[in-house]
Design an enzyme around this catalytic site. Structure first.
Site, PDB file in Angstrom:
ATOM      1  CE  LYS A   1      -1.421  -8.952  -2.664  1.00 54.85           C
ATOM      2  NZ  LYS A   1      -2.732  -9.610  -2.450  1.00 54.85           N
TER       3      LYS A   1
ATOM      4  CG  HIS B   1      -1.872  -1.032   1.384  1.00 52.96           C
ATOM      5  ND1 HIS B   1      -1.780  -2.008   2.344  1.00 52.96           N
ATOM      6  CD2 HIS B   1      -2.998  -1.296   0.699  1.00 52.96           C
ATOM      7  CE1 HIS B   1      -2.804  -2.835   2.236  1.00 52.96           C
ATOM      8  NE2 HIS B   1      -3.561  -2.431   1.250  1.00 52.96           N
TER       9      HIS B   1
END
Ligand code: PAF
Length: 286
Positions: free
Chosen positions: A152, A40
């Protein structure tokens, strides 16, 4: 000119965030479900670098969980998240309640066609519909110029791009590379649910994917798929749910390497005693 950082604002109400954003151009946005990790943070840093205002939402979206236990057990680490947002260039953190995002039930049903009928779309019914519901609501509130998503979740990026196209949002979707542990394991909020030993063993997933790229040219697509699945399943704490080798644009499985010029392998593996669901992917041809 370097950006002047005047401290992060925290918003819990949509109206307050909208008032703060009113009149601002060049707004970048990172939607998250919290439990922030370096994956993140790479999105947040890039968003802060490329935009005058960087907004990050932390919201565990109930409509994208088809398994209620998964929703209940999803890690929630608000204080740590706020500290990480403060030190990584976030200007405005948005932490709404469920009622704030869904004052009424969201009954919209999206049709994303073939890209949603494979892989995660098949194994997690309703998941992408929930993702589209929440991301479209957040885009309506934040009205970002750019929004950042991790690669991802490869299929999620394709779904979000299609949602943006269908709803006509003026936002650029910026895919960002997967961030990995030193061992190669893709960073994920779910990694915290693995024991130290399981986490070490889970490095086998990426090691196997990477090795498979080295000999892909000497094998058929079907042989590579089988080798990847067998190699990972040979470890007793792991079970592959699926390994698909797909056209990176249409997300449809290919049979021959020449079927597409952008080829990606997408995997989901259950790992460890708690059968934590880990996902990863690798490009064979870009
Ligand atoms: O990738 C995620 O964390 C979530 O699916 C997202 C995009 C924040 C929507 O809830």
């Amino acid at each position: 000119m370097p950006k002047l950082f005047v401290g992060m604002k925290v918003f819990r109400k949509t109206a307050d965030l909208k008032a703060y954003l009113k009149g601002r151009k060049n707004v970048g946005f990172v939607p998250t479900m919290g439990a922030l990790h370096e994956g993140h943070l790479s999105l947040i840093k890039r968003c802060a670098d490329e935009n005058e205002t960087c907004v990050v939402s932390v919201f565990v979206n109930p409509t994208q969980f088809n398994d209620k236990n998964d929703l209940k057990n999803y890690p929630r680490t608000e204080e740590a998240d706020l500290a990480l947002l403060r030190s990584n260039g976030c200007d405005a953190a948005f932490l709404p309640s469920v009622d704030e995002i869904y004052p009424e039930e969201d009954t919209r049903v999206f049709n994303f066609g073939a890209i949603a009928d494979v892989m995660e779309g098949v194994r997690r019914p309703g998941h992408f519909n929930g993702v589209a519901q929440v991301v479209s609501r957040l885009f309506d509130i934040v009205k970002p110029e750019r929004a950042y998503f991790g690669e991802k979740d490869f299929q999620q990026i394709a779904i979000v791009k299609e949602m943006v196209r269908q709803l006509g949002f003026a936002v650029e979707i910026v895919p960002c590379p997967i961030v990995r542990e030193e061992s190669g394991l893709a960073k994920s909020s779910r990694n915290t649910l693995l024991s130290a030993d399981e986490k070490e063993k889970a490095a086998l997933i990426y090691r196997t994917l990477r090795e498979s790229v080295n000999f892909a040219s000497e094998m058929t697509v079907a042989q590579v798929k089988k080798w990847v699945v067998d190699t990972i399943n040979a470890n007793p704490i792991m079970e592959v749910e699926y390994y698909e080798i797909v056209d990176g644009r249409t997300l449809q499985s290919i049979e021959k390497w020449s079927d597409a010029d952008y080829v990606v392998g997408c995997i989901t593996v259950y790992c460890g005693e708690k059968r934590i669901r880990l996902i990863d992917n690798i490009a064979y041809k870009i």
